[in-house]
Design a protein around this motif. Structure first.
Motif, PDB file in Angstrom:
ATOM      1  N   LYS A 359       0.820  -1.221   0.000  1.00 41.34           N
ATOM      2  CA  LYS A 359       0.000   0.000   0.000  1.00 41.34           C
ATOM      3  C   LYS A 359       0.850   1.265   0.000  1.00 41.34           C
ATOM      4  O   LYS A 359       0.497   2.273  -0.565  1.00 41.34           O
ATOM      5  N   ASP A 360       1.986   1.207   0.728  1.00 42.97           N
ATOM      6  CA  ASP A 360       2.827   2.398   0.818  1.00 42.97           C
ATOM      7  C   ASP A 360       4.295   2.003   0.973  1.00 42.97           C
ATOM      8  O   ASP A 360       4.623   0.811   0.977  1.00 42.97           O
ATOM      9  N   SER A 361       5.155   2.999   1.147  1.00 39.07           N
ATOM     10  CA  SER A 361       6.581   2.704   1.203  1.00 39.07           C
ATOM     11  C   SER A 361       6.931   1.861   2.429  1.00 39.07           C
ATOM     12  O   SER A 361       7.798   0.988   2.372  1.00 39.07           O
ATOM     13  N   LEU A 362       6.218   2.099   3.520  1.00 46.31           N
ATOM     14  CA  LEU A 362       6.471   1.335   4.740  1.00 46.31           C
ATOM     15  C   LEU A 362       6.246  -0.160   4.500  1.00 46.31           C
ATOM     16  O   LEU A 362       7.064  -1.003   4.865  1.00 46.31           O
ATOM     17  N   ALA A 363       5.127  -0.463   3.854  1.00 45.46           N
ATOM     18  CA  ALA A 363       4.809  -1.861   3.560  1.00 45.46           C
ATOM     19  C   ALA A 363       5.832  -2.456   2.588  1.00 45.46           C
ATOM     20  O   ALA A 363       6.234  -3.614   2.720  1.00 45.46           O
ATOM     21  N   THR A 364       6.261  -1.654   1.617  1.00 44.21           N
ATOM     22  CA  THR A 364       7.248  -2.139   0.649  1.00 44.21           C
ATOM     23  C   THR A 364       8.532  -2.543   1.365  1.00 44.21           C
ATOM     24  O   THR A 364       9.057  -3.639   1.170  1.00 44.21           O
ATOM     25  N   ILE A 365       9.008  -1.634   2.202  1.00 43.50           N
ATOM     26  CA  ILE A 365      10.279  -1.885   2.879  1.00 43.50           C
ATOM     27  C   ILE A 365      10.166  -3.061   3.847  1.00 43.50           C
ATOM     28  O   ILE A 365      11.046  -3.916   3.908  1.00 43.50           O
ATOM     29  N   SER A 366       9.045  -3.148   4.588  1.00 40.75           N
ATOM     30  CA  SER A 366       8.970  -4.242   5.557  1.00 40.75           C
ATOM     31  C   SER A 366       8.850  -5.590   4.852  1.00 40.75           C
ATOM     32  O   SER A 366       9.384  -6.584   5.319  1.00 40.75           O
ATOM     33  N   THR A 367       8.183  -5.629   3.690  1.00 43.50           N
ATOM     34  CA  THR A 367       8.138  -6.888   2.933  1.00 43.50           C
ATOM     35  C   THR A 367       9.543  -7.319   2.529  1.00 43.50           C
ATOM     36  O   THR A 367       9.910  -8.489   2.653  1.00 43.50           O
ATOM     37  N   ILE A 368      10.330  -6.360   2.079  1.00 44.44           N
ATOM     38  CA  ILE A 368      11.694  -6.700   1.658  1.00 44.44           C
ATOM     39  C   ILE A 368      12.522  -7.152   2.865  1.00 44.44           C
ATOM     40  O   ILE A 368      13.239  -8.148   2.797  1.00 44.44           O
ATOM     41  N   GLU A 369      12.374  -6.429   3.964  1.00 45.78           N
ATOM     42  CA  GLU A 369      13.138  -6.800   5.164  1.00 45.78           C
ATOM     43  C   GLU A 369      12.799  -8.211   5.625  1.00 45.78           C
ATOM     44  O   GLU A 369      13.678  -8.986   5.985  1.00 45.78           O
ATOM     45  N   GLN A 370      11.501  -8.522   5.602  1.00 48.59           N
ATOM     46  CA  GLN A 370      11.089  -9.851   6.044  1.00 48.59           C
ATOM     47  C   GLN A 370      11.671 -10.936   5.171  1.00 48.59           C
ATOM     48  O   GLN A 370      12.186 -11.931   5.670  1.00 48.59           O
ATOM     49  N   SER A 371      11.597 -10.719   3.859  1.00 46.37           N
ATOM     50  CA  SER A 371      12.088 -11.783   2.992  1.00 46.37           C
ATOM     51  C   SER A 371      13.602 -11.927   3.136  1.00 46.37           C
ATOM     52  O   SER A 371      14.154 -13.002   2.977  1.00 46.37           O
ATOM     53  N   LYS A 372      14.270 -10.821   3.517  1.00 47.04           N
ATOM     54  CA  LYS A 372      15.718 -10.906   3.719  1.00 47.04           C
ATOM     55  C   LYS A 372      16.031 -11.614   5.037  1.00 47.04           C
ATOM     56  O   LYS A 372      17.023 -12.317   5.152  1.00 47.04           O
ATOM     57  N   SER A 373      15.195 -11.389   6.055  1.00 45.62           N
ATOM     58  CA  SER A 373      15.463 -11.981   7.356  1.00 45.62           C
ATOM     59  C   SER A 373      15.235 -13.482   7.318  1.00 45.62           C
ATOM     60  O   SER A 373      15.502 -14.183   8.276  1.00 45.62           O
ATOM     61  N   GLY A 374      14.722 -13.965   6.228  1.00 44.15           N
ATOM     62  CA  GLY A 374      14.620 -15.404   6.089  1.00 44.15           C
ATOM     63  C   GLY A 374      13.196 -15.896   6.138  1.00 44.15           C
ATOM     64  O   GLY A 374      12.712 -16.491   5.196  1.00 44.15           O
ATOM     65  N   ILE A 375      12.487 -15.583   7.209  1.00 43.92           N
ATOM     66  CA  ILE A 375      11.157 -16.160   7.343  1.00 43.92           C
ATOM     67  C   ILE A 375      10.105 -15.295   6.651  1.00 43.92           C
ATOM     68  O   ILE A 375      10.066 -14.081   6.820  1.00 43.92           O
ATOM     69  N   ILE A 376       9.271 -15.950   5.846  1.00 41.08           N
ATOM     70  CA  ILE A 376       8.176 -15.205   5.218  1.00 41.08           C
ATOM     71  C   ILE A 376       6.935 -15.408   6.065  1.00 41.08           C
ATOM     72  O   ILE A 376       6.408 -16.512   6.158  1.00 41.08           O
TER      73      ILE A 376
END
Ligand code: ADP
Ligand code: MG
Ligand code: ZN
Length: 438
Positions: A359-376
């Protein structure tokens, strides 16, 4: 090989408040017929027109956005012909002194190569009324009569259908971002006419004929009509026959073009200067109008490549939508401090469907962070994957539904495989159960 030669004429209805030469409102969608009219737009004897300045500025804005020259002096002319939807017996248009000339637009062809399409002119005119045909009657609605219409004419520079489509879409997007029109084809805000000819192998210059494709109201139909027409013309020329200048329409059922009428020449219209309107001299407004032109999709596309090092194909897709480009740039700003690169952001945005777009930049960044941290463990992301697994494994789903609930673990396994083991298994199981129940 025969070379296709295509030129495009695009008409666009401006969204000014008032009509082109009178004070009637333009907003006629769904309105009672013949309620938005006055003596001027009904063409009654003695009624005089006056020029809508808002429209002229919009026309100039379009011209300048398309890299045209603004005329020192521009004149309206009368284009004379008889048709019931044209009550004056002439359309006020421009012919010898158009407002804008000699522009260009860079447009991708079928090999994705950007090529220059020269714009011959951008001129101001007025729309006609509308004929309706209920049963065996013909009725006329003059609400649209006199609505400002701008015509954008290209030189015959297109060489393939893909390029025509890209141009028409880009142009519509430019109209919308300039806020001069909604440019909705389905509503008739934007109408396309294509002129098509083919040049035999080894011949120089333009063929001495052109076939005009008219009254085609979607990008897709226009593309089919042009493709068909190129093939048809090649066959005719191959058989040794000549092609004369004429107009054709598109039959969507038969998937072929058909003759509409023989072409009239410009001098059949007996153009002459409109005596009831003053000439236009707006060169002094040029710099002010230019300042009102926002960054347009084509400019944005170049800038995103330059500023963020994006591949040009990614930049093209991001730039085609203003909202998406804004989301991208906001996310880049936010991602900077977290070490997330523009490329990662662009990859994410271009790989999710519009429906699942953050929906917004916050959601974009947190999705990327999550996928980087390993667990989806993002619900939306897991739901999309679970949905895919369900459609791809009909058989397992059947047996789950017939009572063999343990197969759910096999489905969880499929989601795990899709994410290289990164999906949160418990959440995945819950989501699958929920989806299988609905
Ligand atoms: P009209 O109003 O009579 O259609 P315009 O000058 O408004 O005339 O438009 C002519 C269109 O036809 C332009 O888009 C031009 O590029 C295109 N055209 C001219 N010659 C050819 C040709 N040989 N093949 C294809 N298109 C052509
Ligand atoms: Mg034409
Ligand atoms: Zn009116």
């Amino acid at each position: 090989m025969y070379k296709p030669i295509i030129g495009l004429e695009v008409h666009v209805e401006l969204k000014t408040k008032q009509k082109m030469f009178c004070g009637c409102p333009t907003d006629n969608f769904g309105k009672e017929p013949n309620t938005l009219t006055c003596p001027t737009c009904l063409g009654l004897p003695g009624a005089l027109p006056f020029t809508n300045q808002e429209a002229i500025k919009m026309c100039a804005k379009i011209g300048l956005a398309l890299n045209c020259q603004l005329a020192e002096k521009s004149l309206f002319e009368r284009k004379n012909y008889f048709y019931p939807d044209l009550p004056k017996g002439y359309q006020i248009s421009q012919y010898r002194w158009p407002l804008c000339t000699n522009g260009f637009l860079m447009v991708a062809d079928k090999t994705d190569e950007k090529r220059k399409i020269r714009i011959n002119r951008v001129h101001q005119e007025e729309d006609t009324g509308k004929l309706l045909h209920p049963g065996d009657q013909t009725l006329i609605d003059y609400n649209r009569s006199g609505v400002p219409l701008v015509e954008v004419v290209t030189e015959p520079d297109f060489t393939d259908t893909e390029q025509v489509k890209n141009y028409a879409k880009l142009l519509a997007q430019i109209f919308r971002e300039l806020e001069v029109s909604n440019a909705e084809m389905e509503k008739g805000d934007m109408r396309l006419e294509a002129n098509v000819s083919v040049s035999p192998p080894g011949s120089e210059g333009l063929p001495n004929y052109r076939v005009e494709l008219k009254n085609i109201n979607s990008f897709t139909f226009m593309a089919s009509a042009i493709t068909y027409e190129i093939e048809r013309q090649i066959k005719v020329l191959e058989s040794g026959e000549k092609i004369t200048q004429h107009t054709r329409g598109w039959d969507e059922v038969k998937k072929e073009t058909f003759v509409q009428r023989e072409k009239e020449e410009a001098n059949d219209y007996r153009y002459f200067p409109e005596p009831d309107l003053p000439e236009l001299r707006i060169k002094n407004l040029e710099s002010r109008i230019k300042q009102e032109i926002p960054e347009l999709p084509n400019m944005r596309e170049e800038r995103l490549v330059q500023d963020y090092g994006l591949p040009s194909s990614s930049s093209a897709t991001l730039s085609a939508s203003k909202e998406l480009a804004i989301l991208f740039e906001d996310s880049v700003l936010l991602g900077k401090s977290k070490g997330i690169t523009p490329l990662e952001i662009s990859n994410l945005l271009l790989n999710v469907s519009v429906k699942n777009r953050p929906k917004d930049s916050l959601a974009t960044i947190s999705t990327i962070e999550q996928s980087k941290s390993g667990i989806i463990d993002d619900n939306n992301q897991l739901e999309v994957l679970a949905g895919e697994v369900i459609t791809e494994n009909r058989r397992l789903v059947e047996s789950y539904k017939s009572g063999k609930v343990t197969v759910i673990m096999a489905l969880v396994g499929m989601v795990m495989r899709k994410t290289a083991g990164k999906a949160d298994p418990l959440k995945t199981k819950t989501i699958l159960e929920k989806l299988l129940q609905s």
